[in-house]
Design a protein around this motif. Structure first.
Motif, PDB file in Angstrom:
ATOM      1  N   LYS A 284      26.921  21.832 -11.057  1.00  0.00           N
ATOM      2  CA  LYS A 284      26.424  23.101 -10.749  1.00  0.00           C
ATOM      3  C   LYS A 284      27.616  23.674  -9.954  1.00  0.00           C
ATOM      4  N   LEU A 285      28.566  24.659 -10.535  1.00  0.00           N
ATOM      5  CA  LEU A 285      29.743  24.883  -9.817  1.00  0.00           C
ATOM      6  C   LEU A 285      29.760  26.462  -9.706  1.00  0.00           C
ATOM      7  N   SER A 286      30.257  26.845  -8.463  1.00  0.00           N
ATOM      8  CA  SER A 286      30.664  28.315  -8.250  1.00  0.00           C
ATOM      9  C   SER A 286      31.762  28.893  -9.282  1.00  0.00           C
ATOM     10  N   THR A 287      31.856  30.162  -9.812  1.00  0.00           N
ATOM     11  CA  THR A 287      32.832  30.317 -10.404  1.00  0.00           C
ATOM     12  C   THR A 287      34.337  30.109  -9.815  1.00  0.00           C
ATOM     13  N   LYS A 288      34.449  30.318  -8.460  1.00  0.00           N
ATOM     14  CA  LYS A 288      35.677  30.112  -7.734  1.00  0.00           C
ATOM     15  C   LYS A 288      36.071  28.492  -8.076  1.00  0.00           C
ATOM     16  N   ALA A 289      35.342  27.819  -7.866  1.00  0.00           N
ATOM     17  CA  ALA A 289      35.204  26.045  -8.391  1.00  0.00           C
ATOM     18  C   ALA A 289      35.888  25.893  -9.652  1.00  0.00           C
ATOM     19  N   ILE A 290      35.192  26.749 -10.401  1.00  0.00           N
ATOM     20  CA  ILE A 290      35.708  26.608 -11.870  1.00  0.00           C
ATOM     21  C   ILE A 290      37.020  26.789 -12.296  1.00  0.00           C
ATOM     22  N   LYS A 291      37.519  28.019 -11.424  1.00  0.00           N
ATOM     23  CA  LYS A 291      38.945  28.254 -11.537  1.00  0.00           C
ATOM     24  C   LYS A 291      39.933  27.370 -10.818  1.00  0.00           C
ATOM     25  N   SER A 292      39.290  26.749  -9.801  1.00  0.00           N
ATOM     26  CA  SER A 292      40.063  25.669  -8.976  1.00  0.00           C
ATOM     27  C   SER A 292      40.047  24.492  -9.748  1.00  0.00           C
ATOM     28  N   LEU A 293      39.532  24.136 -10.460  1.00  0.00           N
ATOM     29  CA  LEU A 293      39.203  22.836 -11.271  1.00  0.00           C
ATOM     30  C   LEU A 293      40.518  22.779 -12.391  1.00  0.00           C
ATOM     31  N   GLU A 294      40.648  24.283 -12.858  1.00  0.00           N
ATOM     32  CA  GLU A 294      41.860  23.862 -14.064  1.00  0.00           C
ATOM     33  C   GLU A 294      43.355  23.736 -13.335  1.00  0.00           C
ATOM     34  N   THR A 295      43.371  24.108 -12.147  1.00  0.00           N
ATOM     35  CA  THR A 295      44.881  23.943 -11.519  1.00  0.00           C
ATOM     36  C   THR A 295      44.750  22.288 -10.846  1.00  0.00           C
ATOM     37  N   LYS A 296      43.642  21.991  -9.965  1.00  0.00           N
ATOM     38  CA  LYS A 296      43.692  20.993  -9.333  1.00  0.00           C
ATOM     39  C   LYS A 296      43.076  19.547 -10.049  1.00  0.00           C
ATOM     40  N   GLY A 297      42.110  19.856 -10.829  1.00  0.00           N
ATOM     41  CA  GLY A 297      41.647  18.834 -11.730  1.00  0.00           C
ATOM     42  C   GLY A 297      40.388  17.972 -10.811  1.00  0.00           C
ATOM     43  N   ILE A 298      39.491  17.494 -11.946  1.00  0.00           N
ATOM     44  CA  ILE A 298      38.304  17.004 -11.325  1.00  0.00           C
ATOM     45  C   ILE A 298      38.295  15.855 -10.356  1.00  0.00           C
ATOM     46  N   GLU A 299      39.115  15.063 -10.705  1.00  0.00           N
ATOM     47  CA  GLU A 299      39.351  13.873  -9.666  1.00  0.00           C
ATOM     48  C   GLU A 299      39.778  14.080  -8.291  1.00  0.00           C
ATOM     49  N   ALA A 300      40.798  15.190  -8.188  1.00  0.00           N
ATOM     50  CA  ALA A 300      41.350  15.587  -6.751  1.00  0.00           C
ATOM     51  C   ALA A 300      40.050  16.457  -5.838  1.00  0.00           C
TER      52      ALA A 300
ATOM     53  N   THR B 253      18.260  46.361   5.983  1.00  0.00           N
ATOM     54  CA  THR B 253      17.412  45.790   6.058  1.00  0.00           C
ATOM     55  C   THR B 253      18.064  44.074   5.485  1.00  0.00           C
ATOM     56  N   LYS B 254      17.630  43.085   6.008  1.00  0.00           N
ATOM     57  CA  LYS B 254      18.274  41.597   5.714  1.00  0.00           C
ATOM     58  C   LYS B 254      18.259  41.428   4.190  1.00  0.00           C
ATOM     59  N   ARG B 255      19.328  40.726   3.526  1.00  0.00           N
ATOM     60  CA  ARG B 255      19.192  40.182   2.179  1.00  0.00           C
ATOM     61  C   ARG B 255      20.108  39.169   2.034  1.00  0.00           C
ATOM     62  N   LEU B 256      20.142  38.382   0.973  1.00  0.00           N
ATOM     63  CA  LEU B 256      20.952  37.211   0.701  1.00  0.00           C
ATOM     64  C   LEU B 256      21.942  37.610  -0.344  1.00  0.00           C
ATOM     65  N   GLN B 257      23.133  37.072  -0.156  1.00  0.00           N
ATOM     66  CA  GLN B 257      24.322  37.221  -1.289  1.00  0.00           C
ATOM     67  C   GLN B 257      24.383  35.753  -1.677  1.00  0.00           C
ATOM     68  N   GLN B 258      23.878  35.743  -3.042  1.00  0.00           N
ATOM     69  CA  GLN B 258      23.874  34.406  -3.607  1.00  0.00           C
ATOM     70  C   GLN B 258      25.309  34.024  -4.159  1.00  0.00           C
ATOM     71  N   VAL B 259      25.311  32.949  -4.432  1.00  0.00           N
ATOM     72  CA  VAL B 259      26.889  32.442  -4.748  1.00  0.00           C
ATOM     73  C   VAL B 259      26.558  32.357  -6.344  1.00  0.00           C
ATOM     74  N   ASN B 260      27.617  32.931  -7.080  1.00  0.00           N
ATOM     75  CA  ASN B 260      27.707  32.851  -8.586  1.00  0.00           C
ATOM     76  C   ASN B 260      27.626  31.245  -9.173  1.00  0.00           C
ATOM     77  N   LEU B 261      26.498  30.809  -9.243  1.00  0.00           N
ATOM     78  CA  LEU B 261      26.787  29.544  -9.858  1.00  0.00           C
ATOM     79  C   LEU B 261      26.563  29.324 -11.257  1.00  0.00           C
ATOM     80  N   GLN B 262      27.040  28.321 -11.706  1.00  0.00           N
ATOM     81  CA  GLN B 262      27.003  28.060 -13.303  1.00  0.00           C
ATOM     82  C   GLN B 262      26.761  26.723 -13.413  1.00  0.00           C
ATOM     83  N   ASN B 263      25.929  26.185 -14.434  1.00  0.00           N
ATOM     84  CA  ASN B 263      25.927  24.842 -14.900  1.00  0.00           C
ATOM     85  C   ASN B 263      26.942  24.471 -15.796  1.00  0.00           C
ATOM     86  N   LYS B 264      27.806  23.753 -15.406  1.00  0.00           N
ATOM     87  CA  LYS B 264      29.103  23.442 -16.407  1.00  0.00           C
ATOM     88  C   LYS B 264      29.256  22.301 -16.793  1.00  0.00           C
TER      89      LYS B 264
END
Length: 78
Positions: free
Chosen positions: A50-66, A25-36
Motif C-alpha cells: 500500500k503505497l503513496s503516489t510519491k513513493a511510487i515515483k521514488s520507487l522508479e529511481t531508488k528501487g524497492i530494495e533501497a 472546521t477541522k478536517r483530514l487531508q488523506q494521503v493518496n494511497l494505492q495498492n500496488k
C-alpha cells in the motif's frame, strides 16, 4: 489497517476546511494511497504494498530494495 504508506510512512494531515464566510472546521487531508504490485528482483516475485503516489515515483529511481531498507521493512512478509 491504518491509512499509511508502508514505505514512506506518510499519513493523514490535520487541516481546516474554510468556508466562504471564513468559518474554519477541522478536517483530514488523506494521503493518496494505492495498492500496488511491485516486482522484487532479488526475491524473484511480486510484492503487494500500500503505497503513496510519491513513493511510487521514488520507487522508479531508488528501487524497492533501497526503499525497504530505509523504511526498515522485511519484504519476505509481503
Amino acid at each position: 489497517m491504518s491509512r499509511r504508506c508502508e514505505l514512506t510512512g506518510k499519513k493523514a494531515n490535520n487541516a481546516f476546511a474554510v468556508s466562504h464566510s471564513h468559518r474554519r472546521t477541522k478536517r483530514l487531508q488523506q494521503v493518496n494511497l494505492q495498492n500496488k504490485r511491485v516486482w522484487w528482483p532479488s526475491g524473484n516475485r511480486w510484492v503487494r504494498l500500500k503505497l503513496s503516489t510519491k513513493a511510487i515515483k521514488s520507487l522508479e529511481t531508488k528501487g524497492i530494495e533501497a526503499m525497504a531498507k530505509e523504511a526498515g521493512i522485511n519484504l519476505n512478509h509481503y
